[in-house]
Design an enzyme around this catalytic site. Structure first.
Site, mmCIF file in Angstrom:
data_model
loop_
_atom_site.group_PDB
_atom_site.id
_atom_site.type_symbol
_atom_site.label_atom_id
_atom_site.label_comp_id
_atom_site.label_asym_id
_atom_site.label_seq_id
_atom_site.Cartn_x
_atom_site.Cartn_y
_atom_site.Cartn_z
ATOM 1 C CD GLN A 28 71.776 58.489 -15.599
ATOM 2 O OE1 GLN A 28 72.274 59.120 -14.676
ATOM 3 N NE2 GLN A 28 70.483 58.558 -15.889
ATOM 4 C CG ASP B 95 59.649 64.632 -7.278
ATOM 5 O OD1 ASP B 95 59.322 65.648 -7.915
ATOM 6 O OD2 ASP B 95 60.763 64.090 -7.385
ATOM 7 C CG HIS C 12 59.799 61.109 -10.336
ATOM 8 N ND1 HIS C 12 60.125 60.947 -11.657
ATOM 9 C CD2 HIS C 12 60.507 62.180 -9.903
ATOM 10 C CE1 HIS C 12 60.987 61.885 -12.023
ATOM 11 N NE2 HIS C 12 61.241 62.643 -10.971
ATOM 12 C CG ASN C 13 59.819 55.216 -6.076
ATOM 13 O OD1 ASN C 13 60.670 55.631 -5.294
ATOM 14 N ND2 ASN C 13 60.096 54.329 -7.025
ATOM 15 C CB VAL D 32 62.430 54.397 -2.620
ATOM 16 C CG1 VAL D 32 63.874 54.067 -2.263
ATOM 17 C CG2 VAL D 32 61.509 53.263 -2.188
ATOM 18 C CG HIS D 33 63.188 60.399 -5.892
ATOM 19 N ND1 HIS D 33 64.502 60.749 -6.142
ATOM 20 C CD2 HIS D 33 62.455 61.535 -6.098
ATOM 21 C CE1 HIS D 33 64.570 62.022 -6.494
ATOM 22 N NE2 HIS D 33 63.346 62.521 -6.471
#
Length: 460
Positions: free
Chosen positions: A385, A225, A184-185, A187-188
């Site tokens: 996943q 986010d 959650h940064n 780039v996301h």
């Protein structure tokens, strides 16, 4: 000339504005662990325990921001972080390092042309490699990509957005994402924004959405986010975090992301040229979009979407229906990683699982109950996943394909199937686990969904 030149001039102007209004940062050569800041009347602020530029945020367990002692006056910590953030952004850019003062206008060209510029020409490709783009832009993928899209859609000119305010807004948004978070940064956020762009170009949406809808969709994707602490809602609740109390244990993270975005819009006065009622409308609808990413409400949105498709009553000429489709598009963009090509999808899977396991390690350290999927000893990347794809991603994208039966939709479903098969091959017992999970679909849906996306499930 063009955008790069304008961007360069704005950067130089920003340096002047901030030097006049907010002071500057300097190190005391006699004490390398002390950071001094001159702010508004030579007020001096000192961090005695040092400053870690990539560890920002507010979560107590993550040690995101060092305690600050203020020797004169009372300055809000948020304003101090703002100064740190913007100065760090300027100093870290290749555009500003070592540039001669007499020839500053070529500084930004390096970041905006070459390979990065070539990539932006293909920003609508589903194979867009956001990791490469982030490296080419020196960690500024969210700023450059969002600005490019706003300009590409003609929104800057249409809404008469002030370029200085827009740049400041995008820089602050990027800086309010925590780069220490594996998943959650910023780039996301850039990846979700690029995916949203792909969906906005789909025939049904492109023919129906207004410029206002597109503006909302891009802003929501970029900020969905914002200031994410890297842990999920149940963790905030069981640790009595102030955000959980503030939002009464309901959509805690999503409310925080929305309010943080509104705070930046008001701080930068990005829409100050619009009538007050239009600005408030943007804030409200932005909140509606971001709150839709709360995974604990996944079944609610999915059931409503399925009903509309069954009854064939979605009318994109209706503003409320268009907004609902935007909500679904953002939900898809937010969890589209399993639908990307394997080389990209695998990286995201590793990053999100790393974040889960990091939370689990924190819970172990503080003797808290370990959240589902966060125990590295009981889970693997593959098992996490496979469950997430089966119970969360597949149902959502199957309905999206019903709504928008295009080449992109089929491509996403194709990648999803191949990626799931790849993870299954790494997890010999995966098929047996999936069959067991099908006997309790409600619980199976909640567990994987409670963390991979917005990590906002209310299940403890």
């Amino acid at each position: 000339m063009g955008i790069a030149l304008i961007w360069s001039v704005i950067t130089i102007l920003f340096r002047w504005i901030f030097s006049k209004r907010r002071g500057a940062i300097s190190y005391d050569s006699s004490d390398q662990t002390a950071l001094y800041i001159r702010m508004l009347g030579d007020v001096r602020v000192r961090s005695q325990v040092g400053f870690e530029p990539e560890r920002r945020g507010s979560h107590p367990y993550l040690g995101a921001f060092s305690p600050i002692l203020i020797s004169a006056g009372s300055i809000p910590a948020r304003r101090i972080r703002r100064l740190f953030s913007f100065q760090r952004h300027l100093l870290s850019s290749r555009l500003l390092r070592g540039a001669p003062h007499l020839n500053p206008l070529h500084i930004l060209d390096e970041d905006y042309c070459g390979q990065a510029k070539c990539m932006l020409e293909k920003v609508g490709s589903w194979n867009f490699d956001i990791f490469l783009f982030d490296r080419l832009t020196n960690g500024n993928s969210l700023v450059f990509l969002t600005f490019n899209l706003l300009n590409q859609y003609g929104l800057i000119e249409l809404f008469q957005l002030d370029m200085v305010k827009l740049r400041r807004f995008l820089v602050l948004v990027q800086e309010d994402y925590h780069n220490q978070n594996p998943y959650h940064n910023a780039v996301h956020a850039a990846d979700v924004t690029q995916a949203m762009h792909c969906y906005l170009r789909e025939p049904k949406l492109a023919q129906s959405l207004t410029s206002f809808d597109i503006l909302l969709g891009l802003l929501a994707a970029a900020t969905h986010d914002l200031d994410h602490p890297g842990v999920n809602q149940p963790f905030l609740i069981k640790t009595n975090h102030y955000l959980a109390a503030l939002y009464r244990n309901t959509s805690v993270l999503e409310n925080h992301h929305w309010r943080s975005a509104v705070g930046l819009l008001r701080e930068t006065e990005l829409f100050s040229n619009l009538p007050a009622e239009d600005s408030l409308s943007i804030e409200r609808q932005l909140g509606s979009l971001i709150l839709a990413t709360d995974i604990s409400r996944q079944n609610e949105y999915l059931s409503r979407f399925r009903t509309h498709l069954d009854e064939n009553d979605l009318c994109l000429g209706n503003a409320s229906h268009r907004h609902f489709v935007l909500q679904m598009a953002l939900k898809c963009a937010d969890i589209c990683n399993p639908c990307r090509p394997w080389e990209l999808s695998k990286q995201w899977s590793e990053k999100v699982t790393e974040e889960f396991f990091h939370q689990g390690d924190i819970e172990k350290k503080h003797k808290l109950e370990i959240s589902p999927l966060c125990d590295s000893e009981a889970n693997t990347i593959a098992s996490v996943q496979i469950g997430f794809m089966t119970y969360v991603v597949e149902p959502l994208f199957a309905e999206w394909a019903r709504f928008s039966d295009t080449r992109l939709s089929q491509t996403m479903l194709g990648h999803l199937g191949l990626n799931k098969a790849s993870w299954s091959a790494m997890e010999p017992e995966a098929s047996g686990s999936s069959e067991e999970g099908e006997s309790e679909p409600g619980r199976a849906t909640e567990e994987p969904s409670s963390r991979v996306l917005s990590q906002g499930s209310q299940e403890s």
